[in-house]
Design a protein around this motif. Structure first.
Motif, PDB file in Angstrom:
ATOM      1  N   LEU A  13      -3.508 -17.335  -1.867  1.00  0.00           N
ATOM      2  CA  LEU A  13      -4.692 -18.623  -2.261  1.00  0.00           C
ATOM      3  C   LEU A  13      -4.522 -19.800  -2.709  1.00  0.00           C
ATOM      4  O   LEU A  13      -5.248 -20.779  -2.760  1.00  0.00           O
ATOM      5  N   HIS A  14      -2.696 -19.619  -3.000  1.00  0.00           N
ATOM      6  CA  HIS A  14      -2.416 -21.617  -3.420  1.00  0.00           C
ATOM      7  C   HIS A  14      -2.155 -22.772  -2.135  1.00  0.00           C
ATOM      8  O   HIS A  14      -0.857 -21.941  -1.769  1.00  0.00           O
ATOM      9  N   ILE A  35     -13.434 -26.188  -1.171  1.00  0.00           N
ATOM     10  CA  ILE A  35     -13.114 -24.874  -1.457  1.00  0.00           C
ATOM     11  C   ILE A  35     -14.370 -24.613  -2.648  1.00  0.00           C
ATOM     12  O   ILE A  35     -14.584 -24.060  -2.976  1.00  0.00           O
ATOM     13  N   ILE A  50      -7.682 -19.139  -5.803  1.00  0.00           N
ATOM     14  CA  ILE A  50      -7.581 -20.191  -4.511  1.00  0.00           C
ATOM     15  C   ILE A  50      -8.002 -22.128  -5.871  1.00  0.00           C
ATOM     16  O   ILE A  50      -8.465 -21.937  -6.280  1.00  0.00           O
TER      17      ILE A  50
END
Length: 281
Positions: A13-14, A35, A50
Motif C-alpha cells: 500500500l506504499h 486516499i 497506505i
C-alpha cells in the motif's frame, strides 16, 4: 490483505512517485487527497498502512517561483506526502535503491521524471543537439537533410543557433506544430510542394517560443500558477484556491467541443459539491 504481515501490507500500500516536476507533484497531491478523503473513510482498516512518497533528486517544481515551491512543499507534507531527496540508482520488483544506499519498498511505482531520446532517435545518423535530440535550425529544419523538419520532444536547437533547448512540454510542441503548419502552407503556395524545391523559397521569420506560464495542482482544491516568461523573469505567481480555479479553467478551454466542456464542467461541479464517486473501488 488477510494473512499478510504488517510490513508486507505497508509495502503493498506504499505508492512511490519518482520525479518532482508538475506531473509528479500533481499525481502525488491528487492521490494523497483521494486516499485521505475517500479511501480512509471507506476503508478505515488500511488507513495506517497506505502512504504516498515523492522522490526528487533536487527541488520539486524547479521551474516555478521559489515562493510557490515552498507552498507546494508545505501543502504536500501537511496532507500526507512524504518528500525524499535522492537519486534513483536501481528499480527492483519490490523496492527502489537510491544512490546513497537507501532502500524504499513499494507496491505501486509511478515514474514521472524527464524522458530522454528514444532508441529510434538515437539510431538516426543526424546532427544531434545537446541531450541527444535531433538537431534543428531556427526554422525547425534538419540542416543535413533537405525537406526534413523535426518538432516536439525529439528535436532541439543546434548549438550554433545560440538558442536554448526547449523543455519537453505540450505547449512547446503545440506552438512548433502551428508554426510548421504555417511554414509548409507558405512553401506550398510558392510552388514548393516538390522534392528539393523549398531550398530556394524564403521561409520568413524563424520560430520563436514564448512561454505562457506553468500551472500545477497540489490537491485539496489548491494549485500553483506561475505566469512568468522564464525562470529569472518577474511576473504573476499565485497559489491556493483561486489558482485552482484558474488551473481548471485553463484545462476546460482545451476540451474539444462546447458540449464536452459542459459535461466536464458539470462533472467537476458535482464532484466539488458531493465528493468523488468511489462506488467502484
Amino acid at each position: 490483505m488477510a494473512g499478510l504481515l504488517d510490513d508486507e501490507r505497508r509495502r503493498l500500500l506504499h505508492c512511490v512517485v519518482i520525479g518532482g516536476g508538475p506531473t509528479g507533484v500533481e499525481f502525488s497531491g491528487e492521490l494523497s487527497d483521494f486516499i485521505m478523503r475517500d479511501v480512509q473513510e471507506r476503508y478505515a482498516h488500511v488507513k495506517d498502512y497506505i502512504h504516498v512518497t515523492l522522490i526528487e533528486a533536487k527541488e520539486i517544481l524547479s521551474s516555478f517561483d521559489v515562493r510557490l515551491r515552498q507552498y507546494a512543499v508545505r501543502h504536500l507534507t501537511k496532507y500526507g506526502v512524504r518528500l525524499v531527496h535522492g537519486v534513483v540508482k536501481e528499480v527492483q520488483p519490490k523496492k527502489i535503491l537510491l544512490r546513497d544506499g537507501t532502500e524504499v519498498p513499494y507496491g505501486l511505482l509511478v515514474w514521472s521524471t524527464g524522458v530522454g531520446p528514444s532508441p529510434f532517435v538515437k539510431s538516426l545518423e543526424l546532427p544531434k543537439s545537446p541531450g541527444g535530440r535531433i538537431g534543428v535550425d531556427e526554422w525547425l529544419r534538419v540542416p543535413s537533410v533537405e525537406d526534413v523538419f523535426a518538432i516536439g520532444d525529439c528535436a532541439g536547437f543546434l548549438e550554433q543557433t545560440g538558442k536554448p533547448i526547449l523543455p519537453a512540454l505540450a505547449q512547446v510542441a503545440e506552438r512548433e506544430g502551428k508554426y510548421l503548419a504555417k511554414l509548409l502552407n507558405q512553401i506550398g503556395k510558392n510552388n514548393g510542394g516538390k522534392a528539393l524545391a523549398a531550398k530556394d523559397i524564403p521561409l520568413g521569420d524563424p520560430f520563436v517560443y514564448k512561454h505562457m506560464g506553468s500551472m500545477a495542482s497540489v490537491g485539496r482544491y489548491k494549485a500553483l500558477v506561475d505566469l512568468r516568461k522564464n525562470k529569472d523573469a518577474k511576473g504573476i505567481s499565485l497559489a491556493g484556491f483561486p489558482s485552482w480555479l484558474i488551473w481548471r479553467s485553463a484545462y476546460l478551454t482545451r476540451v474539444v467541443s462546447w458540449r464536452n466542456r459542459f459535461y466536464v464542467a458539470v462533472n467537476w461541479a458535482t464532484t466539488f459539491i458531493f465528493g468523488r464517486d468511489n462506488s467502484r473501488i
